[in-house]
Structures are given as C-alpha cells and as structure tokens.
Motif scaffolding. Sequence first.
Motif, mmCIF file in Angstrom:
data_model
loop_
_atom_site.group_PDB
_atom_site.id
_atom_site.type_symbol
_atom_site.label_atom_id
_atom_site.label_comp_id
_atom_site.label_asym_id
_atom_site.label_seq_id
_atom_site.Cartn_x
_atom_site.Cartn_y
_atom_site.Cartn_z
ATOM 1 N N MET A 1 26.893 -76.083 4.312
ATOM 2 C CA MET A 1 26.310 -74.763 4.478
ATOM 3 C C MET A 1 25.488 -74.427 3.233
ATOM 4 O O MET A 1 25.928 -74.652 2.123
ATOM 5 N N HIS A 2 24.307 -73.902 3.433
ATOM 6 C CA HIS A 2 23.441 -73.518 2.318
ATOM 7 C C HIS A 2 23.983 -72.274 1.618
ATOM 8 O O HIS A 2 24.721 -71.487 2.201
ATOM 9 N N ASP A 3 23.583 -72.095 0.368
ATOM 10 C CA ASP A 3 24.065 -70.964 -0.431
ATOM 11 C C ASP A 3 23.782 -69.618 0.232
ATOM 12 O O ASP A 3 24.651 -68.752 0.278
ATOM 13 N N ARG A 4 22.546 -69.445 0.737
ATOM 14 C CA ARG A 4 22.209 -68.171 1.364
ATOM 15 C C ARG A 4 23.078 -67.929 2.595
ATOM 16 O O ARG A 4 23.585 -66.827 2.794
ATOM 17 N N GLU A 5 23.261 -68.953 3.406
ATOM 18 C CA GLU A 5 24.087 -68.808 4.605
ATOM 19 C C GLU A 5 25.524 -68.426 4.239
ATOM 20 O O GLU A 5 26.129 -67.566 4.875
ATOM 21 N N ARG A 6 26.042 -69.054 3.207
ATOM 22 C CA ARG A 6 27.398 -68.762 2.744
ATOM 23 C C ARG A 6 27.485 -67.304 2.268
ATOM 24 O O ARG A 6 28.426 -66.580 2.590
ATOM 25 N N GLY A 7 26.476 -66.861 1.511
ATOM 26 C CA GLY A 7 26.440 -65.477 1.045
ATOM 27 C C GLY A 7 26.298 -64.484 2.179
ATOM 28 O O GLY A 7 26.955 -63.436 2.192
ATOM 29 N N LEU A 8 25.445 -64.807 3.155
ATOM 30 C CA LEU A 8 25.271 -63.917 4.306
ATOM 31 C C LEU A 8 26.557 -63.802 5.108
ATOM 32 O O LEU A 8 26.907 -62.716 5.583
ATOM 33 N N GLU A 9 27.262 -64.910 5.242
ATOM 34 C CA GLU A 9 28.533 -64.891 5.960
ATOM 35 C C GLU A 9 29.531 -63.962 5.259
ATOM 36 O O GLU A 9 30.198 -63.152 5.895
ATOM 37 N N ARG A 10 29.602 -64.072 3.941
ATOM 38 C CA ARG A 10 30.516 -63.194 3.199
ATOM 39 C C ARG A 10 30.068 -61.741 3.295
ATOM 40 O O ARG A 10 30.889 -60.846 3.497
ATOM 41 N N LEU A 11 28.773 -61.488 3.154
ATOM 42 C CA LEU A 11 28.275 -60.112 3.241
ATOM 43 C C LEU A 11 28.614 -59.514 4.597
ATOM 44 O O LEU A 11 29.030 -58.353 4.690
ATOM 45 N N THR A 50 23.394 -65.147 -3.879
ATOM 46 C CA THR A 50 23.841 -64.048 -4.722
ATOM 47 C C THR A 50 23.707 -62.723 -3.979
ATOM 48 O O THR A 50 22.711 -62.480 -3.309
ATOM 49 N N LEU A 51 24.697 -61.865 -4.119
ATOM 50 C CA LEU A 51 24.624 -60.520 -3.568
ATOM 51 C C LEU A 51 23.726 -59.676 -4.473
ATOM 52 O O LEU A 51 23.835 -59.735 -5.698
ATOM 53 N N VAL A 52 22.842 -58.891 -3.872
ATOM 54 C CA VAL A 52 21.982 -57.977 -4.621
ATOM 55 C C VAL A 52 22.239 -56.577 -4.076
ATOM 56 O O VAL A 52 22.191 -56.360 -2.861
ATOM 57 N N VAL A 53 22.537 -55.642 -4.972
ATOM 58 C CA VAL A 53 22.900 -54.283 -4.562
ATOM 59 C C VAL A 53 22.189 -53.241 -5.419
ATOM 60 O O VAL A 53 21.826 -53.492 -6.560
ATOM 61 N N LYS A 54 22.048 -52.051 -4.821
ATOM 62 C CA LYS A 54 21.473 -50.919 -5.551
ATOM 63 C C LYS A 54 22.628 -50.045 -6.044
ATOM 64 O O LYS A 54 23.444 -49.576 -5.252
ATOM 65 N N LEU A 55 22.686 -49.870 -7.355
ATOM 66 C CA LEU A 55 23.748 -49.097 -8.000
ATOM 67 C C LEU A 55 23.162 -48.271 -9.145
ATOM 68 O O LEU A 55 22.127 -48.630 -9.696
ATOM 69 N N ALA A 79 21.267 -54.789 -9.044
ATOM 70 C CA ALA A 79 22.124 -55.737 -9.749
ATOM 71 C C ALA A 79 22.426 -56.948 -8.873
ATOM 72 O O ALA A 79 22.416 -56.858 -7.643
ATOM 73 N N THR A 80 22.711 -58.061 -9.530
ATOM 74 C CA THR A 80 23.105 -59.278 -8.828
ATOM 75 C C THR A 80 24.594 -59.521 -9.059
ATOM 76 O O THR A 80 25.116 -59.278 -10.144
ATOM 77 N N VAL A 81 25.240 -59.998 -8.005
ATOM 78 C CA VAL A 81 26.666 -60.297 -8.061
ATOM 79 C C VAL A 81 26.839 -61.736 -7.594
ATOM 80 O O VAL A 81 26.545 -62.043 -6.437
ATOM 81 N N PRO A 82 27.293 -62.630 -8.462
ATOM 82 C CA PRO A 82 27.416 -64.031 -8.062
ATOM 83 C C PRO A 82 28.440 -64.231 -6.950
ATOM 84 O O PRO A 82 29.400 -63.449 -6.820
ATOM 85 N N TYR A 83 28.236 -65.270 -6.166
ATOM 86 C CA TYR A 83 29.167 -65.601 -5.093
ATOM 87 C C TYR A 83 30.575 -65.797 -5.654
ATOM 88 O O TYR A 83 31.559 -65.408 -5.047
ATOM 89 N N GLY A 84 30.661 -66.378 -6.834
ATOM 90 C CA GLY A 84 31.939 -66.664 -7.462
ATOM 91 C C GLY A 84 32.765 -65.438 -7.799
ATOM 92 O O GLY A 84 33.945 -65.556 -8.140
#
Length: 106
Positions: A1-11, A50-55, A79-84
């Motif tokens: 699974m690609h990084d973006r796909e893994r991040g989207l799944e978690r999001l 990576t998760l990107v959020v507005k804070l 801000a960016t939040v690493p998958y880890g």
Amino acid sequence: MHDRERGLERLHEVTADARARADVAVGRMFGSEGYSVRSKLFAFVSTDGTLVVKLPEARIEELRLDNMVMRGSPMREWATVPYGAGADDWATIVADALAFVDEITP
C-alpha cells in the motif's frame, strides 16, 4: 500500500464522527481527499501519507508540529502530523482541527 493510501485509510477511520455531521464534506483538495466544514478545509493527507490540518498557531507550537510548507513558505495555521504519530493522536488532532475551523467559519 502506498503512503498516501495508508494515510487516507487512517484519516477515514479517525473521521467517522466528523463525517456523521451534516456540515462536514469529503472531497478532492490539493490532489487528495480532504475534509471540510461548511466548505472550509480542515484536514487532508499529503502525497507522503502525512496528515495536514488547520490549527491555531499556539496549538501547533503546543503539539510541537511542523508547519506545512507551500512553495518554500511555512503556512502559519497549517501543520503536518507524521503517520508515525499513531491513530489516537491523529484522531485528537483532527478533532481539534474540526473544532477550530468550525469556530472560525460562519
């Protein structure tokens, strides 16, 4: 699974409550699936998963997150939040981002 796909799944997993709200939408933003409240973006996943959020700036500093950089410039309230960081941290930070954008969006 690609990084973006893994991040989207978690999001997708951590936004179940947010997606239940009538004023929260999911759509394509910055080439990725993004989440918005009343058409204002609050979270998405970058190409590297990576998760990107507005804070608020103070919350970004408190969490010791890095600012998102666009065209060489750090974005003040993004801000960016690493998958880890883990799913629990992602869930908390996404909830914070939704609350922040909800508060500042008419």
